[in-house]
Design a protein around this motif. Sequence first.
Motif, short mmCIF file in Angstrom:
data_model
loop_
_atom_site.label_atom_id
_atom_site.label_comp_id
_atom_site.label_asym_id
_atom_site.label_seq_id
_atom_site.Cartn_x
_atom_site.Cartn_y
_atom_site.Cartn_z
N ALA A 1 0.67 -1.39 0.25
CA ALA A 1 -0.02 0.04 0.13
C ALA A 1 0.81 1.27 -0.03
O ALA A 1 1.95 1.24 0.34
CB ALA A 1 -0.94 0.03 1.12
N ASN A 2 0.26 2.47 -0.41
CA ASN A 2 0.98 3.51 -0.49
C ASN A 2 1.12 4.12 1.07
O ASN A 2 2.05 4.47 1.74
CB ASN A 2 0.44 4.74 -1.30
CG ASN A 2 0.58 4.51 -2.65
OD1 ASN A 2 1.75 3.84 -2.89
ND2 ASN A 2 -0.20 5.24 -3.65
N THR A 3 -0.20 3.93 1.75
CA THR A 3 -0.50 4.33 3.19
C THR A 3 -1.13 3.03 3.81
O THR A 3 -2.00 2.53 3.41
CB THR A 3 -1.17 5.45 3.29
OG1 THR A 3 -0.65 6.55 2.64
CG2 THR A 3 -1.41 5.90 4.62
N ALA A 4 -0.64 2.67 4.89
CA ALA A 4 -0.93 1.55 5.68
C ALA A 4 -1.24 1.87 7.01
O ALA A 4 -0.51 2.51 7.83
CB ALA A 4 -0.30 0.37 5.54
N GLU A 5 -2.50 1.53 7.71
CA GLU A 5 -2.57 2.02 8.85
C GLU A 5 -3.25 0.61 9.82
O GLU A 5 -4.58 0.07 9.33
CB GLU A 5 -3.73 3.21 9.28
CG GLU A 5 -3.97 3.64 10.64
CD GLU A 5 -4.88 4.81 10.77
OE1 GLU A 5 -5.19 5.19 11.75
OE2 GLU A 5 -5.21 5.57 9.65
N ASN A 6 -2.56 0.41 11.01
CA ASN A 6 -2.95 -0.83 11.60
C ASN A 6 -3.15 -1.84 10.76
O ASN A 6 -4.16 -2.73 10.87
CB ASN A 6 -4.29 -0.55 12.35
CG ASN A 6 -4.23 0.62 13.26
OD1 ASN A 6 -3.11 0.75 13.91
ND2 ASN A 6 -5.16 1.40 13.43
N CYS A 7 -2.29 -2.52 9.92
CA CYS A 7 -2.50 -3.45 8.87
C CYS A 7 -1.39 -4.53 9.28
O CYS A 7 -0.25 -4.21 9.90
CB CYS A 7 -1.95 -2.88 7.58
SG CYS A 7 -3.40 -2.06 6.72
N GLN A 8 -1.42 -5.87 8.99
CA GLN A 8 -0.33 -6.96 9.01
C GLN A 8 -0.32 -7.47 7.57
O GLN A 8 -1.26 -7.43 6.74
CB GLN A 8 -0.89 -7.92 9.93
CG GLN A 8 -1.18 -7.44 11.22
CD GLN A 8 -1.55 -8.45 12.30
OE1 GLN A 8 -2.13 -9.38 11.74
NE2 GLN A 8 -1.47 -8.35 13.57
N GLY A 9 0.92 -7.74 7.37
CA GLY A 9 1.08 -8.51 6.06
C GLY A 9 2.47 -9.79 6.44
O GLY A 9 3.02 -9.60 7.28
N GLY A 10 2.29 -10.68 5.70
CA GLY A 10 2.98 -11.79 5.78
C GLY A 10 3.29 -12.46 4.39
O GLY A 10 2.39 -12.25 3.52
N SER A 11 4.78 -12.96 4.16
CA SER A 11 4.94 -13.61 2.86
C SER A 11 5.92 -14.33 3.14
O SER A 11 6.81 -14.49 4.16
CB SER A 11 5.65 -12.46 1.85
OG SER A 11 6.00 -13.13 0.71
N THR A 12 6.22 -15.48 2.23
CA THR A 12 7.02 -16.58 2.52
C THR A 12 8.52 -16.01 2.03
O THR A 12 9.24 -16.22 2.72
CB THR A 12 6.59 -17.73 1.76
OG1 THR A 12 5.33 -18.41 1.98
CG2 THR A 12 7.62 -18.91 1.93
#
Length: 170
Positions: free
Chosen positions: A128-139
């Motif tokens: 995202a350009n702007t992320a708020e209170n987010c989570q991300g995961g990648s292998t």
Amino acid sequence: DIGVTGVQTCALPIWIHGDQVADCRGESAGSGTGLGATTAQNCYGYSYSGTGLHATTALNCYGYSYSGTGLYAETAENCKGSSTSDIGLNATMAQNCQGSSSDWIGLDATAAQNCYGVSGGSGHGLSANTAENCQGGSTNGVGLIAYHIAIGCSGQSISGTGLFALIANS
């Protein structure tokens, strides 16, 4: 079926396109869009190689595509998108959404708030350009990438970068 459950079902795939649709399901066995609408609410869209669900505004929807984008919307709220080899959920504004991809980007948005994205391959979990209170995961890729700012976010990756942001604020 419509007299028993209030929902019309059919053994063949049904492609749905309309201005405002609610509580419906659209499917495309080929490269077409499973469900397309200006406003979609409580809907499900599936496409084998096209976009599962495509809407200007998607509310409480789910889109899935085997090799195309799962859900695409300008505004997505409380939605989920999944794809095997493309973007799970793609939106200009995503709020309270989830996106997953087996091989590419889980959730891709200009602005994401309270979202979660995961990639099982080399793509970003959440981008995202702007992320708020987010989570991300990648292998193997970046768990969460914010090209501008990340506020209250977290990212994890097994063999890549967990979180990457120009400006990160907890």
